[in-house]
Write a protein that holds these residues in place. Structure first.
Motif, short mmCIF file in Angstrom:
data_model
loop_
_atom_site.label_atom_id
_atom_site.label_comp_id
_atom_site.label_asym_id
_atom_site.label_seq_id
_atom_site.Cartn_x
_atom_site.Cartn_y
_atom_site.Cartn_z
N GLU A 59 0.84 -1.20 0.00
CA GLU A 59 0.00 0.00 0.00
C GLU A 59 0.87 1.25 0.00
N ILE A 107 -1.50 4.52 4.66
CA ILE A 107 -2.71 4.22 5.45
C ILE A 107 -3.07 5.49 6.21
N THR A 113 -7.08 6.98 7.13
CA THR A 113 -8.14 6.56 8.06
C THR A 113 -8.14 5.04 8.22
N LYS A 172 -0.04 7.11 8.61
CA LYS A 172 -0.47 8.30 9.38
C LYS A 172 -1.36 7.82 10.52
P1 IMP Z 1 -7.93 5.67 3.87
O1 IMP Z 1 -6.84 5.00 4.67
O2 IMP Z 1 -9.10 4.77 3.56
O3 IMP Z 1 -8.35 6.95 4.51
O4 IMP Z 1 -7.42 6.08 2.44
C1 IMP Z 1 -6.16 5.90 2.04
C2 IMP Z 1 -6.03 6.39 0.61
O5 IMP Z 1 -6.24 7.82 0.54
C3 IMP Z 1 -4.61 6.15 0.17
O6 IMP Z 1 -4.47 4.90 -0.45
C4 IMP Z 1 -4.36 7.32 -0.73
O7 IMP Z 1 -4.75 7.00 -2.05
C5 IMP Z 1 -5.21 8.44 -0.17
N1 IMP Z 1 -4.43 9.33 0.72
C6 IMP Z 1 -4.52 9.42 2.06
N2 IMP Z 1 -3.66 10.34 2.55
C7 IMP Z 1 -2.98 10.82 1.49
C8 IMP Z 1 -1.91 11.79 1.35
O8 IMP Z 1 -1.39 12.40 2.30
N3 IMP Z 1 -1.48 12.01 0.08
C9 IMP Z 1 -2.00 11.37 -1.02
N4 IMP Z 1 -2.98 10.45 -0.92
C10 IMP Z 1 -3.47 10.18 0.32
#
Ligand code: IMP
Ligand code: MG
Length: 187
Positions: free
Chosen positions: A106, A109, A111, A138
């Motif tokens: 990946e 990560i 959320t 994060k």
């Molecule tokens: P989540 O963990 O479901 O919130 O989404 C993760 C996805 O959001 C990642 O695979 C990225 O495509 C995108 N994403 C989250 N934070 C960032 C960032 O700081 N820069 C670019 N894309 C991000």
């Protein structure tokens, strides 16, 4: 904000967080770790498009045991109030994961919501084992419980670009990882 404008584009790059050398060293280390852990096992690297495509291409070349590669693409739908949502697979894997030790590769990560849905989906297909390797983590942003098994860099809550990661599809081709200048979003 018009990122196709060269000057605006350049102002979007606030500061370099990880240089090409930082990334190369961390990727080599991750590759060695995976090569040791998966020696003698059928290994499948699964990448969720598109953000991880550059990380995957470097990581797979840092692995010196036999491995196969597959891709999937998913779109996620979440409401603001619920942490779980639904993920629609827009491009599925070609491999039968029940024959493999699977590593999800990946980009980041945040959320954790998208990845936790993908983990559920792949687990339901009974892989021999399932682990997550992420380039960036994060943890302060997490809304669902999800831990990477291996994370190359942990970062604070800022928006990052480069090395595959985008803002509105731009910046994926930067060879380093930078913090995005969010002031641009107000323009
Ligand atoms: P989540 O963990 O479901 O919130 O989404 C993760 C996805 O959001 C990642 O695979 C990225 O495509 C995108 N994403 C989250 N934070 C960032 C960032 O700081 N820069 C670019 N894309 C991000
Ligand atoms: Mg992603």
């Amino acid at each position: 904000m018009q990122l196709s404008d060269r000057d605006t584009y350049n102002r979007g790059i606030k500061r370099i967080m990880f240089t090409e050398d930082d990334i190369r060293a961390a990727v080599q280390k991750a590759g060695r770790f995976i090569s040791e852990e998966y020696s003698g096992k059928p290994l499948l690297l699964v990448s969720v498009l598109k953000g991880a495509f550059i990380f995957l291409s470097d990581l797979c070349r840092a692995i010196d045991v036999p491995c196969e590669i597959d891709f999937m693409e998913a779109k996620s739908y979440f409401s603001d109030t619920k942490s779980s949502g639904s993920v629609a697979v827009t491009m599925d894997l070609r491999h039968d994961v029940s024959q493999y030790h699977v590593i999800i590769v990946e980009d980041i990560i945040d959320t954790g919501r998208t990845l936790s849905e993908i983990v559920k989906l792949i687990k339901a297909r009974s892989p021999l084992s399932l682990k997550i390797v992420t380039l960036l983590d994060k943890p302060s942003r997490r809304v669902v419980e999800l831990d990477a098994d291996y994370s190359l860099f942990t970062i604070p809550d800022s928006f990052v670009i480069g090395y595959g990661l985008d803002l509105a599809e731009f910046y994926r081709n930067l060879p380093y990882i930078a913090e995005f200048n969010t002031d641009l979003l107000d323009e």
